[in-house]
Design a protein around this motif. Sequence first.
Motif, PDB file in Angstrom:
ATOM      1  N   TYR A   7      -5.767  -0.990 -15.775  1.00  0.00           N
ATOM      2  CA  TYR A   7      -5.693  -1.137 -17.227  1.00  0.00           C
ATOM      3  C   TYR A   7      -4.439  -0.431 -17.743  1.00  0.00           C
ATOM      4  CZ  TYR A   7     -10.204  -3.383 -17.930  1.00  0.00           C
ATOM      5  OH  TYR A   7     -11.237  -4.291 -17.933  1.00  0.00           O
ATOM      6  N   TYR A   8      -3.868  -0.996 -18.792  1.00  0.00           N
ATOM      7  CA  TYR A   8      -2.583  -0.536 -19.324  1.00  0.00           C
ATOM      8  C   TYR A   8      -2.563   0.968 -19.584  1.00  0.00           C
ATOM      9  CZ  TYR A   8       1.711  -0.644 -22.130  1.00  0.00           C
ATOM     10  OH  TYR A   8       2.983  -0.428 -22.606  1.00  0.00           O
ATOM     11  N   ARG A   9      -3.610   1.477 -20.223  1.00  0.00           N
ATOM     12  CA  ARG A   9      -3.626   2.885 -20.621  1.00  0.00           C
ATOM     13  C   ARG A   9      -3.610   3.831 -19.423  1.00  0.00           C
ATOM     14  NH1 ARG A   9      -8.149   0.187 -21.572  1.00  0.00           N
ATOM     15  NH2 ARG A   9     -10.200   0.911 -20.871  1.00  0.00           N
ATOM     16  N   CYS A  10      -4.231   3.417 -18.318  1.00  0.00           N
ATOM     17  CA  CYS A  10      -4.202   4.261 -17.122  1.00  0.00           C
ATOM     18  C   CYS A  10      -2.822   4.225 -16.469  1.00  0.00           C
ATOM     19  CB  CYS A  10      -5.275   3.809 -16.131  1.00  0.00           C
ATOM     20  SG  CYS A  10      -6.930   4.388 -16.550  1.00  0.00           S
ATOM     21  N   LEU A  11      -2.246   3.046 -16.388  1.00  0.00           N
ATOM     22  CA  LEU A  11      -0.893   2.937 -15.833  1.00  0.00           C
ATOM     23  C   LEU A  11       0.095   3.727 -16.692  1.00  0.00           C
ATOM     24  CD1 LEU A  11      -0.933  -0.889 -15.027  1.00  0.00           C
ATOM     25  CD2 LEU A  11      -1.148   0.992 -13.382  1.00  0.00           C
ATOM     26  N   GLN A  12      -0.114   3.670 -17.997  1.00  0.00           N
ATOM     27  CA  GLN A  12       0.750   4.407 -18.918  1.00  0.00           C
ATOM     28  C   GLN A  12       0.549   5.915 -18.761  1.00  0.00           C
ATOM     29  OE1 GLN A  12       0.015   3.465 -23.045  1.00  0.00           O
ATOM     30  NE2 GLN A  12       2.040   4.151 -23.715  1.00  0.00           N
ATOM     31  N   THR A  13      -0.677   6.320 -18.465  1.00  0.00           N
ATOM     32  CA  THR A  13      -0.982   7.741 -18.294  1.00  0.00           C
ATOM     33  C   THR A  13      -0.321   8.320 -17.052  1.00  0.00           C
ATOM     34  OG1 THR A  13      -3.107   7.615 -19.465  1.00  0.00           O
ATOM     35  CG2 THR A  13      -2.857   9.394 -17.858  1.00  0.00           C
ATOM     36  N   ILE A  14      -0.333   7.578 -15.957  1.00  0.00           N
ATOM     37  CA  ILE A  14       0.156   8.127 -14.691  1.00  0.00           C
ATOM     38  C   ILE A  14       1.649   7.888 -14.472  1.00  0.00           C
ATOM     39  CG2 ILE A  14      -0.206   6.141 -13.158  1.00  0.00           C
ATOM     40  CD1 ILE A  14      -1.180   9.862 -12.532  1.00  0.00           C
ATOM     41  N   THR A  15       2.255   6.991 -15.244  1.00  0.00           N
ATOM     42  CA  THR A  15       3.673   6.668 -15.054  1.00  0.00           C
ATOM     43  C   THR A  15       4.617   7.865 -15.214  1.00  0.00           C
ATOM     44  OG1 THR A  15       3.504   4.300 -15.506  1.00  0.00           O
ATOM     45  CG2 THR A  15       5.601   5.348 -16.036  1.00  0.00           C
ATOM     46  N   PRO A  16       4.415   8.761 -16.196  1.00  0.00           N
ATOM     47  CA  PRO A  16       5.332   9.907 -16.289  1.00  0.00           C
ATOM     48  C   PRO A  16       5.387  10.736 -15.007  1.00  0.00           C
ATOM     49  CG  PRO A  16       4.101   9.693 -18.316  1.00  0.00           C
ATOM     50  CD  PRO A  16       3.485   8.722 -17.349  1.00  0.00           C
ATOM     51  N   PHE A  17       4.239  10.923 -14.356  1.00  0.00           N
ATOM     52  CA  PHE A  17       4.252  11.662 -13.093  1.00  0.00           C
ATOM     53  C   PHE A  17       5.044  10.918 -12.029  1.00  0.00           C
ATOM     54  CE2 PHE A  17       2.352  11.760  -8.807  1.00  0.00           C
ATOM     55  CZ  PHE A  17       2.865  12.994  -8.411  1.00  0.00           C
ATOM     56  N   VAL A  18       4.800   9.624 -11.898  1.00  0.00           N
ATOM     57  CA  VAL A  18       5.486   8.837 -10.870  1.00  0.00           C
ATOM     58  C   VAL A  18       6.999   8.841 -11.112  1.00  0.00           C
ATOM     59  CG1 VAL A  18       5.686   6.556  -9.815  1.00  0.00           C
ATOM     60  CG2 VAL A  18       3.448   7.404 -10.507  1.00  0.00           C
ATOM     61  N   GLY A  35      -1.783   9.128   6.854  1.00  0.00           N
ATOM     62  CA  GLY A  35      -1.368  10.523   6.944  1.00  0.00           C
ATOM     63  C   GLY A  35      -1.119  11.195   5.612  1.00  0.00           C
ATOM     64  N   LYS A  36      -1.790  10.733   4.569  1.00  0.00           N
ATOM     65  CA  LYS A  36      -1.621  11.343   3.248  1.00  0.00           C
ATOM     66  C   LYS A  36      -2.471  12.606   3.143  1.00  0.00           C
ATOM     67  CE  LYS A  36       0.809   7.752   2.168  1.00  0.00           C
ATOM     68  NZ  LYS A  36       2.282   7.840   2.277  1.00  0.00           N
ATOM     69  N   ARG A  37      -1.915  13.624   2.522  1.00  0.00           N
ATOM     70  CA  ARG A  37      -2.647  14.883   2.366  1.00  0.00           C
ATOM     71  C   ARG A  37      -3.193  15.082   0.959  1.00  0.00           C
ATOM     72  NH1 ARG A  37       0.339  20.014   3.939  1.00  0.00           N
ATOM     73  NH2 ARG A  37      -1.795  20.803   3.802  1.00  0.00           N
ATOM     74  N   ALA A  38      -2.500  14.529  -0.034  1.00  0.00           N
ATOM     75  CA  ALA A  38      -2.933  14.715  -1.420  1.00  0.00           C
ATOM     76  C   ALA A  38      -2.753  13.412  -2.187  1.00  0.00           C
ATOM     77  CB  ALA A  38      -2.136  15.832  -2.091  1.00  0.00           C
ATOM     78  N   VAL A  39      -3.728  13.087  -3.007  1.00  0.00           N
ATOM     79  CA  VAL A  39      -3.708  11.821  -3.733  1.00  0.00           C
ATOM     80  C   VAL A  39      -4.212  12.046  -5.147  1.00  0.00           C
ATOM     81  CG1 VAL A  39      -6.017  11.257  -2.887  1.00  0.00           C
ATOM     82  CG2 VAL A  39      -4.545   9.424  -3.703  1.00  0.00           C
ATOM     83  N   VAL A  40      -3.713  11.253  -6.082  1.00  0.00           N
ATOM     84  CA  VAL A  40      -4.214  11.311  -7.452  1.00  0.00           C
ATOM     85  C   VAL A  40      -4.815   9.958  -7.801  1.00  0.00           C
ATOM     86  CG1 VAL A  40      -1.976  10.687  -8.492  1.00  0.00           C
ATOM     87  CG2 VAL A  40      -3.694  11.865  -9.865  1.00  0.00           C
ATOM     88  N   SER A  60       7.950   9.669   0.215  1.00  0.00           N
ATOM     89  CA  SER A  60       6.611   9.713  -0.368  1.00  0.00           C
ATOM     90  C   SER A  60       6.266   8.373  -0.996  1.00  0.00           C
ATOM     91  CB  SER A  60       6.537  10.814  -1.430  1.00  0.00           C
ATOM     92  OG  SER A  60       5.316  10.758  -2.138  1.00  0.00           O
ATOM     93  N   ASP A  61       4.974   8.022  -0.929  1.00  0.00           N
ATOM     94  CA  ASP A  61       4.499   6.810  -1.584  1.00  0.00           C
ATOM     95  C   ASP A  61       4.076   7.090  -3.024  1.00  0.00           C
ATOM     96  OD1 ASP A  61       4.888   5.155   0.588  1.00  0.00           O
ATOM     97  OD2 ASP A  61       2.890   5.494   1.408  1.00  0.00           O
ATOM     98  N   ALA A  62       4.284   8.317  -3.490  1.00  0.00           N
ATOM     99  CA  ALA A  62       3.882   8.674  -4.848  1.00  0.00           C
ATOM    100  C   ALA A  62       4.838   8.120  -5.892  1.00  0.00           C
ATOM    101  CB  ALA A  62       3.779  10.193  -4.990  1.00  0.00           C
ATOM    102  N   ASP A  76       1.147  12.622  -2.562  1.00  0.00           N
ATOM    103  CA  ASP A  76       1.982  11.631  -1.883  1.00  0.00           C
ATOM    104  C   ASP A  76       1.396  10.223  -1.919  1.00  0.00           C
ATOM    105  OD1 ASP A  76      -0.058  12.225  -0.118  1.00  0.00           O
ATOM    106  OD2 ASP A  76       1.244  13.054   1.433  1.00  0.00           O
ATOM    107  N   ALA A  77       0.417  10.004  -2.804  1.00  0.00           N
ATOM    108  CA  ALA A  77      -0.091   8.648  -3.035  1.00  0.00           C
ATOM    109  C   ALA A  77      -0.749   8.611  -4.410  1.00  0.00           C
ATOM    110  CB  ALA A  77      -1.082   8.226  -1.961  1.00  0.00           C
ATOM    111  N   VAL A  78      -0.587   7.505  -5.100  1.00  0.00           N
ATOM    112  CA  VAL A  78      -1.116   7.359  -6.460  1.00  0.00           C
ATOM    113  C   VAL A  78      -1.930   6.075  -6.565  1.00  0.00           C
ATOM    114  CG1 VAL A  78      -0.527   7.087  -8.904  1.00  0.00           C
ATOM    115  CG2 VAL A  78       0.850   8.601  -7.450  1.00  0.00           C
TER     116      VAL A  78
END
Length: 217
Positions: free
Chosen positions: A72-83, A179-184, A102-104, A65-67
């Motif tokens: 850097y571009y490559r990290c944003l590009q890596t996590i964008t499909p999940f978001v 109150g976040k329980r899980a974060v990436v 969710s804030d994810a 519930d939080a990202v």
Amino acid sequence: MQLSVQVDVGDTFRSNWLVDPSTGSYTASIPSPTGIPVDPALTAHGVDQAKELGAHLLTVDPPIDAVYSSPYYRCLQTITPFVSLKEDQLKSLREKHVGPSSDATTIRPEHGLCEWYGAAPFEHPTPASPDVLKPMFAHFDETYRSRVVPSRNGETIAQLHDRVAAAVEAIIAQCDAQGKRAVVLCSHAAAIIALGRVLTGVMPESIDAEDFRAFTR
């Protein structure tokens, strides 16, 4: 409620760059989307890996519930499909009038998760500014302010560990307060290794030990 799950992921497959150690001049054979040589996009293989990662992260329990990501571009590009998948999932649940918010669906750009550059007499590059990145990544949170910023002149291994530890401490404090329980956290190989050592409290005798194998294939 306290943070109970933290998932650390590294950027997926990307192209490389070169640096002249006598001048601090960085170059790359493949142009970067941001115009910064050390800020390449993912390769086609890396894009496929990012999609697979996104699908996997959607199955994490409790749900992420939080990202947080290196800007850097490559990290944003890596996590964008999940978001993006998370956004679609929440939209579907809202249409059925079920499911929490969710804030994810936003990416918090944390400089404390940035790439590691060795200590040097010259200044290393930094990520692109929010006004450059926001048009490229719709989920980029322009309002977020990083808790930690690396030295422009690079870091020793010890300083890298201190930086990552400070960033993680701040992230956990924020998540607990919200109150976040899980974060990436999406970062880079050296920072991911440091994250593993910080979170486990286990520091190997040799910094070259392959205790956390942060690499892609």
